[in-house]
Motif scaffolding. Structure first.
Motif, PDB file in Angstrom:
ATOM      1  N   LEU A  14       0.827  -1.210   0.000  1.00 10.80           N
ATOM      2  CA  LEU A  14       0.000   0.000   0.000  1.00 10.80           C
ATOM      3  C   LEU A  14       0.864   1.264   0.000  1.00 10.80           C
ATOM      4  N   ARG A  15       1.949   1.222   0.732  1.00 12.67           N
ATOM      5  CA  ARG A  15       2.864   2.367   0.732  1.00 12.67           C
ATOM      6  C   ARG A  15       3.373   2.628  -0.686  1.00 12.67           C
ATOM      7  N   GLU A  16       3.757   1.553  -1.368  1.00 16.42           N
ATOM      8  CA  GLU A  16       4.251   1.668  -2.740  1.00 16.42           C
ATOM      9  C   GLU A  16       3.145   2.157  -3.683  1.00 16.42           C
ATOM     10  N   GLU A  17       1.938   1.665  -3.481  1.00 15.83           N
ATOM     11  CA  GLU A  17       0.828   2.040  -4.365  1.00 15.83           C
ATOM     12  C   GLU A  17       0.497   3.529  -4.259  1.00 15.83           C
ATOM     13  N   TYR A  18       0.485   4.056  -3.037  1.00 14.59           N
ATOM     14  CA  TYR A  18       0.029   5.433  -2.847  1.00 14.59           C
ATOM     15  C   TYR A  18       1.160   6.460  -2.813  1.00 14.59           C
ATOM     16  N   TRP A  19       2.344   6.055  -2.403  1.00 13.41           N
ATOM     17  CA  TRP A  19       3.436   7.018  -2.253  1.00 13.41           C
ATOM     18  C   TRP A  19       4.674   6.666  -3.071  1.00 13.41           C
ATOM     19  N   GLY A  20       4.670   5.521  -3.759  1.00 14.05           N
ATOM     20  CA  GLY A  20       5.827   5.132  -4.547  1.00 14.05           C
ATOM     21  C   GLY A  20       7.062   4.987  -3.673  1.00 14.05           C
ATOM     22  N   LYS A  21       8.187   5.530  -4.172  1.00 16.50           N
ATOM     23  CA  LYS A  21       9.442   5.517  -3.409  1.00 16.50           C
ATOM     24  C   LYS A  21       9.694   6.857  -2.718  1.00 16.50           C
ATOM     25  N   ASN A  22       8.678   7.714  -2.676  1.00 19.50           N
ATOM     26  CA  ASN A  22       8.860   9.054  -2.123  1.00 19.50           C
ATOM     27  C   ASN A  22       9.066   9.027  -0.608  1.00 19.50           C
ATOM     28  N   VAL A  23      10.007   9.835  -0.162  1.00 22.08           N
ATOM     29  CA  VAL A  23      10.164  10.146   1.261  1.00 22.08           C
ATOM     30  C   VAL A  23      10.135  11.659   1.389  1.00 22.08           C
ATOM     31  N   TYR A  24       9.323  12.150   2.322  1.00 23.96           N
ATOM     32  CA  TYR A  24       9.152  13.583   2.509  1.00 23.96           C
ATOM     33  C   TYR A  24       9.938  14.017   3.740  1.00 23.96           C
ATOM     34  N   LEU A  25      10.893  14.893   3.513  1.00 24.55           N
ATOM     35  CA  LEU A  25      11.743  15.395   4.594  1.00 24.55           C
ATOM     36  C   LEU A  25      11.175  16.702   5.118  1.00 24.55           C
ATOM     37  N   ARG A  26      10.948  16.775   6.418  1.00 24.63           N
ATOM     38  CA  ARG A  26      10.484  17.994   7.076  1.00 24.63           C
ATOM     39  C   ARG A  26      11.534  18.399   8.110  1.00 24.63           C
ATOM     40  N   GLY A  27      11.983  19.621   8.074  1.00 27.47           N
ATOM     41  CA  GLY A  27      12.946  20.095   9.062  1.00 27.47           C
ATOM     42  C   GLY A  27      12.228  20.609  10.292  1.00 27.47           C
ATOM     43  N   ILE A  28      12.544  20.022  11.450  1.00 28.29           N
ATOM     44  CA  ILE A  28      11.840  20.401  12.674  1.00 28.29           C
ATOM     45  C   ILE A  28      12.689  21.347  13.516  1.00 28.29           C
ATOM     46  N   VAL A  29      12.053  22.406  14.023  1.00 27.20           N
ATOM     47  CA  VAL A  29      12.713  23.388  14.884  1.00 27.20           C
ATOM     48  C   VAL A  29      11.991  23.373  16.233  1.00 27.20           C
ATOM     49  N   GLU A  30      12.660  22.822  17.230  1.00 25.45           N
ATOM     50  CA  GLU A  30      12.077  22.701  18.574  1.00 25.45           C
ATOM     51  C   GLU A  30      12.483  23.953  19.361  1.00 25.45           C
ATOM     52  N   PHE A  31      11.623  24.967  19.320  1.00 25.96           N
ATOM     53  CA  PHE A  31      12.064  26.302  19.733  1.00 25.96           C
ATOM     54  C   PHE A  31      11.907  26.578  21.224  1.00 25.96           C
ATOM     55  N   SER A  32      11.210  25.718  21.962  1.00 21.95           N
ATOM     56  CA  SER A  32      11.067  25.909  23.409  1.00 21.95           C
ATOM     57  C   SER A  32      10.790  24.567  24.065  1.00 21.95           C
ATOM     58  N   ASN A  33      11.397  24.345  25.237  1.00 23.73           N
ATOM     59  CA  ASN A  33      11.095  23.123  25.984  1.00 23.73           C
ATOM     60  C   ASN A  33      10.328  23.419  27.265  1.00 23.73           C
ATOM     61  N   HIS A  34       9.784  24.631  27.388  1.00 21.26           N
ATOM     62  CA  HIS A  34       8.904  24.955  28.513  1.00 21.26           C
ATOM     63  C   HIS A  34       7.572  24.236  28.312  1.00 21.26           C
ATOM     64  N   CYS A  35       7.019  23.692  29.385  1.00 22.03           N
ATOM     65  CA  CYS A  35       5.752  22.984  29.270  1.00 22.03           C
ATOM     66  C   CYS A  35       4.949  23.111  30.555  1.00 22.03           C
ATOM     67  N   ARG A  36       3.665  23.404  30.406  1.00 20.35           N
ATOM     68  CA  ARG A  36       2.755  23.514  31.552  1.00 20.35           C
ATOM     69  C   ARG A  36       2.210  22.156  31.969  1.00 20.35           C
ATOM     70  N   GLN A  37       2.317  21.157  31.079  1.00 15.41           N
ATOM     71  CA  GLN A  37       1.755  19.840  31.365  1.00 15.41           C
ATOM     72  C   GLN A  37       2.731  19.018  32.201  1.00 15.41           C
ATOM     73  N   ASN A  38       2.208  17.948  32.810  1.00 13.68           N
ATOM     74  CA  ASN A  38       3.031  17.145  33.716  1.00 13.68           C
ATOM     75  C   ASN A  38       2.923  15.661  33.370  1.00 13.68           C
ATOM     76  N   CYS A  39       2.975  15.365  32.063  1.00 12.94           N
ATOM     77  CA  CYS A  39       2.795  13.998  31.582  1.00 12.94           C
ATOM     78  C   CYS A  39       3.873  13.081  32.161  1.00 12.94           C
TER      79      CYS A  39
END
Length: 320
Positions: A14-39
C-alpha cells in the motif's frame, strides 16, 4: 522476530501504491522546551527539575527555517512544549514571515490552545497541525496526563480539522499501563477520523520522569503498529519517528517500507540537547545540518526519491 510478515507485506504494498518511493523530509525546529503539562512519560514535564529550560527567539527560529530551506526541504515544523506563556500573535508573525520570505509549508506542533490561536495561525498561513493523543484509552490518558481529559484533546483535534489544517495525530506504542488491544483500538479510532498524518512512536524512557526505569517498546511492536496504521490509512503520511531512529539507520530504512516521512531536527546546537522528551533525543555529535544532509544522502543511496515541494496531504495533492 515478532513482526507480522503478512501485515508488513500488505502495508509495504500500500505504501508503494500510494506514495511510490517518495520520502518527505520535514525540518523540525524545537524552539522551546517549557511545558505547563506534567505527563508522566515526557522529559519536558513541568516537574522535571533536572532539565535546563530554553526558548529561542524569533530571529533564531527564522534562521533555522532558512537552514531547512537551504537543505531543499519543503516544510518546516515548529514544535515546542505546551508553553502557557507562548504568545499567539508572535507565532502568527513568524508564520507570515516564513511563508512570505521562504515559501515553506509550515507545520505546527504546539499542543492544546484556544481556538482563537488556531484560527489566527491558520489565517497567518500555517498549513498543518500535529496534535498527538498518545493513547485513546480514557483511563490511561487521565493517569498519564494528570489534570487533562481525552475528550478535550479530541475536541481540539476537531477544531483544527474544521479550520482547514492538514491535521495529524499520534500514539505511543508500549506505554506503561497499556493493555493488549489498546494500540489497535486507538489506531482504528484514528483511522475513522480520516487524518492526513498519523505518527506512532515507540515508548522510550526519559530521565526526570516517573517512568525513567520503565521498559522501552520493542521493535516488533512498533513495526507491527506502523504496518497496521498503513493498512488502516493507506493515504496518510506516516513518519518514521526520531525515537525509532535511535535504533540506527538500518532500522530507519527498514521502517520506510511502510512509512514515508522523516523529520530531522534543525534545532540550534546550543539548545537542541535540552529538548529531551526521551533519553537520547538530539544526542548525536554531528551538527543538525550535517545530520540532515547525511540523512538525505542515505535515502538517495537507498533508492528513495525526495520530491521537491511541501509534500501535501493526498487529498490536497490530488484535489479531492
Amino acid at each position: 522476530p515478532g513482526v507480522d510478515l503478512a501485515l508488513w507485506a500488505e502495508a509495504s504494498r500500500l505504501r508503494e501504491e500510494y506514495w511510490g518511493k517518495n520520502v518527505y523530509l520535514r525540518g523540525i525546529v524545537e524552539f522551546s522546551n517549557h511545558c505547563r503539562q506534567n505527563c508522566l512519560y515526557c522529559g519536558l514535564r513541568r516537574d522535571n527539575r533536572e532539565l535546563s529550560r530554553y526558548c529561542i527567539d524569533a530571529e533564531a527560529i527564522f534562521s533555522a527555517a532558512k537552514a531547512v530551506k537551504g537543505l531543499g526541504f519543503g516544510t518546516v515544523v515548529l514544535q515546542s512544549g505546551e508553553d502557557a506563556g507562548g504568545d499567539g500573535e508572535d507565532v502568527a508573525k513568524l508564520i507570515c514571515r516564513i511563508k512570505n520570505k521562504l515559501n515553506l509549508a509550515v507545520t505546527l506542533s504546539l499542543g492544546e490552545r484556544e481556538v482563537a490561536d488556531y484560527r489566527l495561525w491558520r489565517e497567518a498561513g500555517a498549513d498543518r497541525y500535529l496534535l498527538k493523543l498518545e493513547t485513546l484509552d480514557e483511563d490511561l490518558y487521565a493517569r498519564l496526563r494528570p489534570g487533562r481529559k481525552l475528550a478535550q484533546r479530541l475536541h481540539s483535534l476537531q477544531e483544527l480539522k474544521d479550520l482547514g489544517y492538514e491535521t495529524g495525530s499520534g500514539l505511543i506504542a508500549g506505554l506503561p499501563g497499556e493493555r493488549p488491544g489498546d494500540l489497535r483500538r486507538g489506531l482504528e479510532f484514528l483511522a475513522g477520523l480520516h487524518l492526513d498524518m498519523l505518527s506512532i512512536s515507540p515508548f522510550t524512557p526519559a530521565p526526570g520522569t516517573p517512568f525513567a526505569e520503565a521498559l522501552a517498546c520493542g521493535l516488533a511492536e512498533i513495526f507491527n503498529a506502523m504496518a497496521l496504521a498503513r493498512v488502516l490509512m493507506p493515504t496518510a503520511h506516516i513518519p518514521v519517528t526520531s525515537a525509532l531512529g535511535l535504533h540506527g539507520d538500518d532500522v530507519r530504512l527498514a521502517a520506510l517500507a511502510v512509512g514515508d516521512v522523516l523529520m530531522p531536527s534543525l534545532t540550534p546546537e546550543a539548545v537542541r540537547g535540552a529538548y529531551a522528551i526521551y533519553a537520547g533525543k538530539n544526542s548525536g555529535a554531528e551538527s543538525p545540518k550535517a545530520r540532515a544532509e547525511a540523512m538525505r544522502d542515505l535515502l538517495l543511496n537507498a533508492g528513495f526519491a525526495l520530491p521537491a515541494g511541501p509534500g501535501s496531504a493526498w487529498r490536497i495533492e490530488r484535489g479531492s
